[in-house]
Design a protein around this motif. Structure first.
Motif, PDB file in Angstrom:
ATOM      1  N   VAL A  44       6.268 -16.883   6.537  1.00 32.02           N
ATOM      2  CA  VAL A  44       5.905 -18.183   5.217  1.00 32.02           C
ATOM      3  C   VAL A  44       7.468 -18.686   4.954  1.00 32.02           C
TER       4      VAL A  44
ATOM      5  N   LEU B 159      -1.930 -21.689   6.454  1.00 31.80           N
ATOM      6  CA  LEU B 159      -1.673 -21.299   5.832  1.00 31.80           C
ATOM      7  C   LEU B 159      -2.625 -19.913   6.424  1.00 31.80           C
TER       8      LEU B 159
ATOM      9  N   THR C 199       6.953 -24.472   5.405  1.00 32.92           N
ATOM     10  CA  THR C 199       5.947 -25.259   4.349  1.00 32.92           C
ATOM     11  C   THR C 199       6.773 -26.733   4.126  1.00 32.92           C
TER      12      THR C 199
END
Length: 331
Positions: free
Chosen positions: A49, A43, A7
């Motif tokens: 993630v 996403l 991210t």
């Protein structure tokens, strides 16, 4: 290939993660820090993630249609909505055993800077002057002080161990700590209220959870000794910034040595930055080449375990095994 979405990251490249995960058939793709729209768009395609500081709130987590794990680069997980991830059946893992010594060392650096006024003295001489730039009463000796350690986890224990060599009295407040462990470390277990009343210096090492948000506030600052020192290397929102500013400005709080702030970064014109009784660092206590490499390697290893359907370590939100992928367990 499976996809890992990173991210945000402050590293030059994602080479460490790619070297570990690409041979496993996992494509590693980063998002530029602050690019919220790009992150939300990516996403839904993420199988895994990895996050550093990006805000993974309910909106972001609800976009995770395939995600099998969220891994936080670090110890604290306050940027991740743990309940939202739990509702989605996504385990959240952290890396709790890196940078312990770095943060403990940095705490000692801030403690000594605050008690021996290292920065002011260095700047005084660099400015062509000679002598003592602060009142002699601001030059403190740790041996004659009582130091309160709030939080007795990995870092708090290491800080206490280092401080014990300075022969100060050490008080500890931590609802999870065992009295025998605290006493073995040469400290005294007590309530937060008693710690604040009796400590000349308070150093914060508790996690950022709802119960600790603004733990240091107008009331708790008022309970502290006049002229006490506050050290914070934990999280900025453990301290009510407005309350701290007012206490520093009035002299109720004698000095604050901070590696964290709320918000981060502070606005350039934030009034706390103009105070002479504040040292503020930019959330860098964990930094060292060794710590960063361990952090990245361990985070990538958790992704690899998830990819292989292996039990995951350090699950912090209680998710042990969504039906859509292999069973997982908290280590």
């Amino acid at each position: 290939m499976s996809r890992l979405i990173v991210t945000d990251y402050t590293f030059p490249t994602l080479e460490v993660e790619q070297r570990r995960l690409t041979p496993l058939g996992i494509a590693v793709e980063g998002v530029k820090a602050g690019e919220r729209a790009e992150l939300l768009a990516k996403l839904p395609t993420a199988d895994f993630v990895l996050t550093q500081f990006a805000k993974l709130d309910a909106e972001a987590i609800d976009r995770m249609e395939k995600a099998r794990v969220i891994v936080r680069y670090g110890i604290g997980v306050d940027n991740v909505d743990l309940e939202a991830a739990k509702r989605r059946g996504i385990p959240v893992c952290n890396v709790p055993d890196y940078c312990i010594d770095e943060v403990a060392d940095h705490t000692l650096a801030l403690v000594l800077s605050a008690t021996r006024r290292v920065v002011e003295n260095a700047n005084f001489v660099s400015g062509g002057k000679w002598g003592l730039p602060v009142p002699v009463t601001d030059m403190r000796c740790l041996k004659s002080m009582t130091v309160g350690v709030v939080g007795f986890g990995r870092i708090g224990r290491e800080v206490a161990s280092r401080l014990s060599n300075f022969k100060c009295r050490l008080l500890v407040s931590d609802p999870a700590a065992k009295a025998a462990d605290v006493e073995e470390a040469g400290c005294e277990l007590t309530s937060l209220e008693n710690l604040l009343v009796n400590s000349d210096l308070v150093t914060l090492h508790c996690p950022a959870i709802p119960a600790t948000r603004h733990l240091i506030n107008f009331d708790t600052l008022d309970a502290m000794k006049p002229g006490a020192i506050l050290v914070n290397v934990a999280r900025g929102n453990i301290v009510d910034t407005s309350a701290m500013y007012e206490a520093l400005k009035s002299g109720k709080l004698g000095f604050a040595a901070l590696d964290v702030f709320d918000p981060e970064p502070p606005a350039p014109d934030h009034p706390a930055l103009a105070l002479k009784n504040v040292i503020l660092h930019s959330h860098i206590a964990s930094a060292s080449d060794e710590a960063v490499l361990k952090l990245r390697s361990d985070a990538a290893a958790i992704v690899a375990l998830c990819n292989e359907g292996q039990p995951l370590p350090n699950i912090v939100n209680g998710v042990t095994g969504p039906a859509r992928f292999a069973a997982m367990a908290v280590s």
